[in-house]
Design a protein around this motif. Structure first.
Motif, mmCIF file in Angstrom:
data_model
loop_
_atom_site.group_PDB
_atom_site.id
_atom_site.type_symbol
_atom_site.label_atom_id
_atom_site.label_comp_id
_atom_site.label_asym_id
_atom_site.label_seq_id
_atom_site.Cartn_x
_atom_site.Cartn_y
_atom_site.Cartn_z
ATOM 1 N N CYS A 572 0.824 -1.210 0.000
ATOM 2 C CA CYS A 572 0.000 0.000 0.000
ATOM 3 C C CYS A 572 0.861 1.264 0.000
ATOM 4 O O CYS A 572 0.456 2.307 -0.514
ATOM 5 C CB CYS A 572 -0.945 -0.007 1.194
ATOM 6 S SG CYS A 572 -0.141 0.285 2.787
ATOM 7 N N THR A 576 -0.093 4.019 -2.513
ATOM 8 C CA THR A 576 -0.733 5.217 -1.954
ATOM 9 C C THR A 576 0.257 6.199 -1.335
ATOM 10 O O THR A 576 -0.085 7.350 -1.077
ATOM 11 C CB THR A 576 -1.738 4.799 -0.879
ATOM 12 O OG1 THR A 576 -1.018 4.205 0.217
ATOM 13 C CG2 THR A 576 -2.735 3.789 -1.418
ATOM 14 N N PHE A 583 -3.036 3.445 7.991
ATOM 15 C CA PHE A 583 -4.435 3.078 7.718
ATOM 16 C C PHE A 583 -5.030 2.274 8.882
ATOM 17 O O PHE A 583 -6.214 2.423 9.188
ATOM 18 C CB PHE A 583 -4.521 2.250 6.430
ATOM 19 C CG PHE A 583 -4.248 3.052 5.192
ATOM 20 C CD1 PHE A 583 -5.144 4.014 4.749
ATOM 21 C CD2 PHE A 583 -3.086 2.851 4.467
ATOM 22 C CE1 PHE A 583 -4.879 4.749 3.606
ATOM 23 C CE2 PHE A 583 -2.825 3.574 3.323
ATOM 24 C CZ PHE A 583 -3.712 4.537 2.886
ATOM 25 N N TRP A 590 -8.161 6.252 4.169
ATOM 26 C CA TRP A 590 -8.282 5.797 2.769
ATOM 27 C C TRP A 590 -9.404 6.547 2.064
ATOM 28 O O TRP A 590 -9.235 7.052 0.960
ATOM 29 C CB TRP A 590 -8.528 4.302 2.748
ATOM 30 C CG TRP A 590 -8.510 3.689 1.357
ATOM 31 C CD1 TRP A 590 -9.440 3.817 0.388
ATOM 32 C CD2 TRP A 590 -7.469 2.896 0.787
ATOM 33 N NE1 TRP A 590 -9.082 3.141 -0.741
ATOM 34 C CE2 TRP A 590 -7.863 2.558 -0.519
ATOM 35 C CE3 TRP A 590 -6.240 2.422 1.276
ATOM 36 C CZ2 TRP A 590 -7.077 1.772 -1.367
ATOM 37 C CZ3 TRP A 590 -5.473 1.635 0.437
ATOM 38 C CH2 TRP A 590 -5.878 1.312 -0.877
#
Length: 941
Positions: A572, A576, A583, A590
């Motif tokens: 991730c 991202t 997260f 998110w």
């Protein structure tokens, strides 16, 4: 002279003369049955009511004189009666009275003295018929019992002479009384058949003796019942003898004392058949029979006899005998003891030959012992998933359970040799043989094993090829080499040996046992290989999760659109720009990075569909990473089965759109895992088959034992019968489910299609449809077979086509209502043949039509006959049709359902009209029928 008081009560009660017992005050204390019948009142009324109501002038004192009185009957009619006090001896203060319907003076016209009166009283009271005949042969006197026996009133009887033809149908000289009168001799116990005036017959025992005055006194007793009983006894004896002659068991009577059998009083003819001795031999020497009892069973036999005598119970026992020709037989005996006055015991018994039943029981016990040993071997093999560990455990367990030397040998194709993997002697000890490899070249045993055929050697001295002759020197004895098949290929061989003095020919049961052991060993090897592949796959999956560019996460979705992350893969951060910990700490992060319009238009609608029960979702949206760059994320969501928790568990996979190829790889990997799952289901089905077979066998054994012991009722509503039927039905249902799973797994695994043949459907289908026509008739349905003219032969594998037709007709019978029609129609087109199964009265909704060929999908609400099923039938049909190169379609509407199967025709083939099919010639390599087949591999040892 007096009467014995012990017999007085019986004498008075059985007397034909009406008698009354009173006290000295005249109170009635007792009356006999003759008085009850004469007076027409019950005993209770006669002894409790005032007699003055019916006998106004009952005499108080009589002194032995005959007194006339008037008696008033219950209906009010008066009649004269005569009363007399009898001079029989009775204790004070009792008096005995006689009541006569007629004056008895015509019996004794002259006055008599007290002694004569005493005898006259006995004459009147005796239950035996007595008559007095004078010197002229005329009957002068007869007692009341004569009237009851002969059916002739006394007043009439005294009018006859003893030689009068009207008195008896016998000629006078044949009458016992006439012989006693004429010959002046005593006649005793002469049987006379007498016909009474009313036509009834009786049998009399007559005794007659001459009197000093030239007359005769005669006494006769009615022995009709005794004669009838004797006749019935004779008939019973005849019937018993006939039964005994035909009965397969020995019926006997033997007298024993403490020394043993003394004499056989009776032996039925079956004795010679069972014991092999003549009946006369047993009569002459009873010890011959007891000497045939098997030495090991004599103590138990004697113990059973003693216990039966001690507890006065029925003797029941099973024992063996050895006949004169050496044959051993099993007997089951039943006997009842009868003690004699001399202290001996007379046994009345029955002995049955149960040798066949015992042999069946022993064979079944051996089979059960083998099954238990086989189960222990299977459990031992399943205790490990390591291949070498399985080999060691299997070899040691098989050797210990069956006392065999065991070798597990693997075939190595690249080296063209057989390599020993494990070796174990019959004591369960592992060892290393001098020979480690066996070459396959010029080895006939190797060729047989690779062809998946068992090699049986009863004596290694008979081996002729050089390769195995040398092995026979190292392992002399008997060999049984069974191929081990793994994934349809010969993996190796399970070699069972009896060496040295243990060598003996292999029986069919042992060969079958070797086959089963080989099958289970093959399954264990297949399971271990699958476990190894699963471990490798799990490692690969973990590597993919850690190294794949896609983001994988597991999260919880709550009803208020709130999410909680449980796991996020490390990728991730690459997609991202945020670390997984961020997260996990802030679940809203998110969604905060998604543009609001994409949240409203794309993400939240997906959540709504999840709440409504949809499980799979694929969608794309924009995402702003940490650096502010906008990326397109393609996200897939899988909703796990909903439990009682107040949330939904989701598995998501998020990919950058540019990583399309990575996404495809991920999908392919998931498909491979799904295939592994199917393979695992197939393996589990294999493992479940054996315990279910054991359950089925155990259920049968329970039923047989309950029937043998008489504990299983014939009533289908009996609870034990119902529970046993439920167990049998559920076991069969589970076996059918596993078989269907295995068949479907083999088909989906791409198993090689067998050789196709050309068949004529007009000849092939009628016998196949006949059983379903009977079922349809019982369900008030109509089943029709409609085959068009000139339908060409079709190319099929016969078991596949039989399964297809059976499943489609079974499905039609299951869902068709009463009164509707099922049609199996056969037609053709330019390229092939159509088989249509059409049933009316039911429809499949359009929304469900696309799912009827899915595994485990059932239209249970339409199963009006409650037949049940596995939900695999149509899935199997679809796979089988496709394996035959055909196709199947479904149409439903206007009150009917139609399944259409198209199969390839073979117009150039001609079929045998007797059997309806012919085998095809060998196919060319490019023939489309076998285009997807691989060459049949040889099977390992």
């Amino acid at each position: 002279m007096s009467v014995d008081r012990r017999d007085l009560g019986l004498l008075l009660e059985r007397s034909a003369q009406a008698l009354v017992l009173t006290n000295d005050h005249g109170r009635w204390l007792w009356v006999n049955q003759a008085a009850v019948e004469l007076l027409g009142r019950s005993r209770r009324v006669l002894v409790t009511t005032n007699r003055s109501d019916w006998f106004p002038d009952w005499p108080a004192v009589n002194n032995g004189r005959l007194t006339r009185t008037v008696y008033r009957r219950p209906d009010g009619v008066e009649r004269p009666l005569w009363i007399e006090r009898l001079p029989l001896w009775l204790e004070h203060p009792y008096q005995l009275w006689a009541i006569y319907a007629l004056p008895p003076h015509h019996f004794y016209p002259q006055p008599v003295d007290p002694e004569s009166l005493y005898y006259r009283t006995l004459f009147e009271l005796l239950p035996v018929g007595v008559g007095i005949i004078d010197a002229n042969g005329k009957i002068t006197a007869s007692n009341p019992a004569s009237e009851l026996i002969l059916g002739i009133p006394v007043s009439e009887l005294v009018k006859y002479r003893i030689d009068d033809p009207g008195l008896c149908s016998l000629p006078p000289d044949e009458r016992p009384v006439v012989r006693a009168w004429k010959n002046r001799q005593v006649v005793t116990n002469q049987t006379l058949h007498f016909v009474r005036p009313d036509g009834s017959e009786c049998c009399l025992s007559v005794n007659a003796a001459p009197l000093p005055n030239g007359g005769v006194i005669v006494a006769y007793v009615d022995i009709t019942e005794q004669e009838q009983a004797k006749a019935a006894l004779r008939q019973s004896q005849v019937r018993f003898q006939r039964i005994a002659d035909m009965f397969p068991g020995v019926i006997y009577t033997v007298v024993e004392d403490e020394q043993g059998p003394q004499a056989y009083e009776y032996l039925s003819p079956a004795f010679t058949t069972i014991y092999g001795l003549a009946v006369e031999q047993a009569y002459q020497n009873p010890f011959l029979v007891y000497g045939q009892i098997h030495p090991d069973d004599r103590i138990g036999y004697q113990r059973a006899l003693r216990e039966a005598l001690m507890h006065n119970e029925l003797f029941q026992h099973e024992w063996r005998i050895v006949t004169p020709n050496g044959q051993v037989k099993w007997l089951r005996g039943f006997a009842q003891a009868e003690w004699s006055q001399k202290g001996a015991v007379r046994w009345h018994g029955l002995a049955l030959d149960i040798t066949d039943r015992k042999q069946a029981e022993l064979a079944l016990e051996r089979q059960m012992a083998t099954e238990r040993s086989l189960c222990r071997v299977m459990q031992a093999m399943r205790s490990s998933l390591d291949l070498d560990g399985i080999f060691r455990i299997a070899a040691t367990t098989i050797s210990q359970e069956f006392q065999l030397e065991v070798h597990i040998v693997e075939y190595v194709p690249q080296d063209r040799c057989w390599r020993f993997r494990v070796n174990c002697n019959k004591n369960g000890e592992l060892f290393t043989p001098a020979v480690q490899e066996i070459r396959a070249a010029d080895n006939p045993f190797s060729a047989e094993l690779l062809a998946n055929r068992i090699v049986q050697v009863d004596d290694t001295n008979t081996i002729s090829d050089p390769v195995n002759q040398r092995l026979g020197q190292d392992f002399p004895g008997a060999w049984l080499l069974v191929p081990i098949v793994v994934n349809s290929q010969v993996w190796g061989s399970l070699s069972l040996m009896r060496l040295g003095t243990d060598a003996q020919p292999w029986s069919a049961d042992t060969i079958a046992l070797g086959q089963r052991l080989s099958q289970h060993l093959g399954l264990a090897i297949e399971q271990a290989q699958m476990h190894r592949q699963l471990q490798t796959s799990q490692q690969e999956l973990q590597w993919l999760l850690e190294n794949s560019p896609s983001v994988t996460a597991r999260l919880r979705l709550y009803p208020n659109y709130q999410v909680v992350y449980e796991y996020i893969s490390p990728q991730c951060e690459q997609v991202t720009g945020y670390r997984p910990e961020e997260f996990l700490a802030n679940p809203k992060l998110w969604y905060q990075r998604i543009p609001p319009e994409d949240v409203s238009n794309i993400v939240l609608p997906v959540h709504e569909r999840i709440y409504q029960g949809e499980t799979d979702h694929h969608f794309c949206y924009r995402f702003r990473d940490r650096d502010g760059h906008m990326r397109w994320i393609q996200q897939s969501v899988r909703v796990l089965p909903k439990g009682p928790e107040p949330y939904w568990s989701l598995i998501i996979s998020a990919l950058d759109v540019t990583d399309l190829y990575s996404a495809r790889a991920q999908i392919e990997e998931l498909a491979r895992l799904n295939q592994m799952k199917d393979d695992f289901v197939s393996t589990v089905s294999h493992e479940l088959r054996t315990p279910l077979s054991s359950i089925r066998m155990a259920t049968r054994m329970i039923e047989m034992n309950l029937q043998r012991r008489g504990l299983l009722s014939d009533d289908p509503n009996d609870s034990l019968v119902k529970y046993l039927n439920i167990l049998k039905q559920q076991t069969e249902q589970e076996v059918n489910l596993i078989n269907d799973l295995l068949d479907l797994a083999r088909l989906q695994a791409g198993a090689r299609c067998p050789t196709l043949v050309s068949i004529n459907l007009a000849t092939f289908l009628p016998p196949l449809v006949a059983p379903f026509q009977e079922q349809a008739r019982q369900q008030q349905q109509t089943l029709q077979l409609d085959i068009a003219d000139d339908v060409p032969p079709v190319l099929v594998h016969i078991p596949y086509l039989e399964r297809i037709v059976n499943e489609l007709l079974t499905n039609a019978c299951k869902y068709t209502p009463p009164g509707e029609t099922i049609t199996l129609r056969v037609n053709q087109d330019e390229q092939g043949v159509y088989l249509q199964v059409i049933n009316t009265g039911v429809e499949i909704p359009e929304a469900e039509q696309a799912r009827v060929f899915e595994r485990f999908y059932r239209l249970s609400q339409h199963d009006r006959w409650k037949h049940g099923g596995t939900g695999l039938g149509l899935a199997l049909v679809k796979e089988l049709v496709e394996r035959l190169g055909g196709r199947i379609t479904l149409e439903s509407g206007q009150g009917q359902v139609s399944f259409t199967v198209w199969l390839r025709g073979n117009r150039s083939a001609s079929t045998d009209p007797q059997n309806g099919y012919q085998s095809l010639p060998a196919q060319r390599p490019d023939d489309p029928v076998n285009a997807d087949e691989t060459p049949e591999s040889s099977l390992p040892p």
